[in-house]
Design an enzyme around this catalytic site. Structure first.
Site, PDB file in Angstrom:
ATOM      1  N   HIS A  62       0.854  -1.186   0.000  1.00  0.00           N
ATOM      2  CA  HIS A  62       0.000   0.000   0.000  1.00  0.00           C
ATOM      3  C   HIS A  62       0.890   1.236   0.000  1.00  0.00           C
ATOM      4  O   HIS A  62       2.114   1.150   0.149  1.00  0.00           O
ATOM      5  CB  HIS A  62      -0.955  -0.002   1.196  1.00  0.00           C
ATOM      6  CG  HIS A  62      -0.278   0.065   2.524  1.00  0.00           C
ATOM      7  ND1 HIS A  62       0.611  -0.898   2.989  1.00  0.00           N
ATOM      8  CD2 HIS A  62      -0.341   0.986   3.532  1.00  0.00           C
ATOM      9  CE1 HIS A  62       1.035  -0.586   4.187  1.00  0.00           C
ATOM     10  NE2 HIS A  62       0.487   0.562   4.548  1.00  0.00           N
ATOM     11  N   HIS A  64       1.310   3.865   2.005  1.00  0.00           N
ATOM     12  CA  HIS A  64       1.730   4.621   3.185  1.00  0.00           C
ATOM     13  C   HIS A  64       3.243   4.813   3.127  1.00  0.00           C
ATOM     14  O   HIS A  64       3.979   3.950   2.638  1.00  0.00           O
ATOM     15  CB  HIS A  64       1.319   3.910   4.466  1.00  0.00           C
ATOM     16  CG  HIS A  64      -0.097   4.216   4.874  1.00  0.00           C
ATOM     17  ND1 HIS A  64      -0.844   3.382   5.686  1.00  0.00           N
ATOM     18  CD2 HIS A  64      -0.900   5.270   4.591  1.00  0.00           C
ATOM     19  CE1 HIS A  64      -2.043   3.908   5.885  1.00  0.00           C
ATOM     20  NE2 HIS A  64      -2.101   5.051   5.229  1.00  0.00           N
ATOM     21  N   ASP A  66       5.788   4.595   5.091  1.00  0.00           N
ATOM     22  CA  ASP A  66       6.779   3.657   5.629  1.00  0.00           C
ATOM     23  C   ASP A  66       6.930   2.389   4.791  1.00  0.00           C
ATOM     24  O   ASP A  66       7.718   1.507   5.139  1.00  0.00           O
ATOM     25  CB  ASP A  66       6.460   3.304   7.087  1.00  0.00           C
ATOM     26  CG  ASP A  66       5.066   2.742   7.303  1.00  0.00           C
ATOM     27  OD1 ASP A  66       4.192   2.988   6.467  1.00  0.00           O
ATOM     28  OD2 ASP A  66       4.855   2.066   8.328  1.00  0.00           O
ATOM     29  N   HIS A  67       6.202   2.299   3.676  1.00  0.00           N
ATOM     30  CA  HIS A  67       6.326   1.138   2.796  1.00  0.00           C
ATOM     31  C   HIS A  67       6.834   1.491   1.400  1.00  0.00           C
ATOM     32  O   HIS A  67       7.138   0.584   0.618  1.00  0.00           O
ATOM     33  CB  HIS A  67       4.978   0.418   2.691  1.00  0.00           C
ATOM     34  CG  HIS A  67       4.536  -0.183   3.984  1.00  0.00           C
ATOM     35  ND1 HIS A  67       4.713  -1.506   4.305  1.00  0.00           N
ATOM     36  CD2 HIS A  67       3.960   0.393   5.080  1.00  0.00           C
ATOM     37  CE1 HIS A  67       4.257  -1.735   5.529  1.00  0.00           C
ATOM     38  NE2 HIS A  67       3.794  -0.592   6.012  1.00  0.00           N
ATOM     39  N   HIS A 140      -7.053  -2.407   5.744  1.00  0.00           N
ATOM     40  CA  HIS A 140      -6.266  -1.361   6.371  1.00  0.00           C
ATOM     41  C   HIS A 140      -6.992  -0.037   6.184  1.00  0.00           C
ATOM     42  O   HIS A 140      -8.138   0.007   5.746  1.00  0.00           O
ATOM     43  CB  HIS A 140      -4.861  -1.354   5.753  1.00  0.00           C
ATOM     44  CG  HIS A 140      -3.863  -0.540   6.515  1.00  0.00           C
ATOM     45  ND1 HIS A 140      -3.798  -0.526   7.903  1.00  0.00           N
ATOM     46  CD2 HIS A 140      -2.878   0.297   6.086  1.00  0.00           C
ATOM     47  CE1 HIS A 140      -2.830   0.276   8.281  1.00  0.00           C
ATOM     48  NE2 HIS A 140      -2.257   0.798   7.202  1.00  0.00           N
ATOM     49  N   ASP A 211       0.205  -4.670   7.590  1.00  0.00           N
ATOM     50  CA  ASP A 211      -0.740  -3.556   7.710  1.00  0.00           C
ATOM     51  C   ASP A 211      -2.170  -3.993   7.409  1.00  0.00           C
ATOM     52  O   ASP A 211      -2.754  -3.658   6.386  1.00  0.00           O
ATOM     53  CB  ASP A 211      -0.325  -2.395   6.800  1.00  0.00           C
ATOM     54  CG  ASP A 211       0.910  -1.675   7.321  1.00  0.00           C
ATOM     55  OD1 ASP A 211       1.875  -2.382   7.685  1.00  0.00           O
ATOM     56  OD2 ASP A 211       0.913  -0.440   7.367  1.00  0.00           O
ATOM     57  N   HIS A 269       7.374  -5.544  10.880  1.00  0.00           N
ATOM     58  CA  HIS A 269       6.633  -4.290  11.005  1.00  0.00           C
ATOM     59  C   HIS A 269       6.298  -3.988  12.468  1.00  0.00           C
ATOM     60  O   HIS A 269       5.166  -3.742  12.854  1.00  0.00           O
ATOM     61  CB  HIS A 269       5.352  -4.334  10.154  1.00  0.00           C
ATOM     62  CG  HIS A 269       4.756  -2.974   9.885  1.00  0.00           C
ATOM     63  ND1 HIS A 269       3.781  -2.431  10.679  1.00  0.00           N
ATOM     64  CD2 HIS A 269       4.994  -2.063   8.922  1.00  0.00           C
ATOM     65  CE1 HIS A 269       3.432  -1.237  10.212  1.00  0.00           C
ATOM     66  NE2 HIS A 269       4.171  -0.992   9.135  1.00  0.00           N
TER      67      HIS A 269
END
Length: 308
Positions: A62, A64, A66-67, A140, A211, A269
């Site tokens: 996804h 976001h 941090d990914h 999520h 997530d 994670h």
């Protein structure tokens, strides 16, 4: 054929000095597949001496930060070496917008083809020689995907005594039989692979889930995985907080692993609230449910072996 998982980053939300953001690289006989690319991905690639130009596909769960924040640097890094093959980027809606905006705003020099594919329906999203990758929906705060790389079934064990009895001479004909080809014996009879091979054997299965709320269908998707990488962001005491943020606890991940009958689960994670020492609590809670749980650490390497 070797299959290895490299943990490039094991953290969630924000990077820590010894914990980069979530990223896992899978190497299958020299071909590389990246699952998410959080901040610090390039650092681990370099420290592990992995050949980033061999990355065929980046699978994104996804969008976001941090990914995905490690991906633009990786795209620019790949322009520093000769590359003939395209790089595929597969992910949820808006991943194409993110890649295109990054290229435009950062004025990237890219000397190879980038092919971006947005996934709107679950199913097979990539196929290679002897394997496929399937995406499925997670739950999520925005569209999020889990991934399974599964190898095709392998031929059964070759029985040379059966080939001898059927008059097939030792040599190239044996190899052709093992490759699934029908051959002609010395007396003119046709000999089929099933005449000399045992039952077909399973390939290997790798699954990546991060997530998401925990829900039963995840276990169906990852069932029988040899190596199941799954987020275990919080301890049991923070289950309500995990639910509000649409994440799962290590214990919930363990219940999924148990239901899915996976061989090994690797937690990933982690919330930055946990020091490396504190992670022992997450591991303990998960192992109480599923003993085959391990903690991922940055730059950990895990070989995925055939079960037979």
């Amino acid at each position: 054929m070797n299959l290895e998982a490299f943990i490039l980053g094991s953290g969630g939300m924000m990077p820590l000095p010894n914990r980069h953001l979530t990223s896992v690289l899978l190497r299958r006989e020299g071909e590389l597949f990246l699952f998410d690319g959080g901040e610090g991905t390039q650092v681990s690639l370099k420290r592990l001496n992995l050949r980033w130009k061999k990355i065929s596909v980046i699978f994104v769960s996804h969008t976001h930060a941090d990914h995905v924040t490690g991906i633009p640097g990786l795209l620019m890094l790949s322009s520093q070496v000769d590359r003939d093959d395209p790089l595929y980027i597969i992910g949820p809606p808006r991943i194409a917008e993110y890649i295109e905006t990054s290229r435009r705003v950062l004025d990237m020099y890219i000397n190879y083809e980038i092919v971006v594919k947005e996934i709107t329906e679950p199913g097979i999203v990539y196929q290679g020689d002897g394997f496929h990758v399937r995406a499925f929906n997670l739950r999520h705060t925005k569209p999020c995907l889990g991934y399974v790389l599964e190898e095709d079934r392998r031929p059964g064990i070759f029985h040379p005594e059966k080939a001898d009895a059927l008059g097939v001479p030792r040599g190239p004909l044996w190899s052709r039989l093992q490759s699934g080809e029908t051959v002609t014996a010395a007396d003119g009879r046709e000999v089929r692979p099933e005449d000399v091979l045992g039952e077909t054997r399973s390939g290997r299965k790798f699954s990546f889930v991060t997530d998401s709320l925990a829900f039963p269908e995840i276990a169906d998707e990852v069932h029988g995985s040899d190596f199941f990488v799954c987020e275990g962001m919080f301890e049991r005491a923070l289950e309500e907080s995990a639910r509000e943020k649409k994440h799962m606890t290590a214990e919930q991940a363990a219940y999924l692993a148990k239901a899915a009958e996976v061989k090994k689960m690797a937690l990933i994670h982690y919330s930055p609230r946990y020091t490396d020492y504190d992670l022992k609590q997450l591991l303990k809670e998960a192992q109480n449910i599923f003993p085959g749980t391990i903690l991922t650490r940055d730059r950990m390497v895990y070989p995925i072996e055939y079960i037979d």
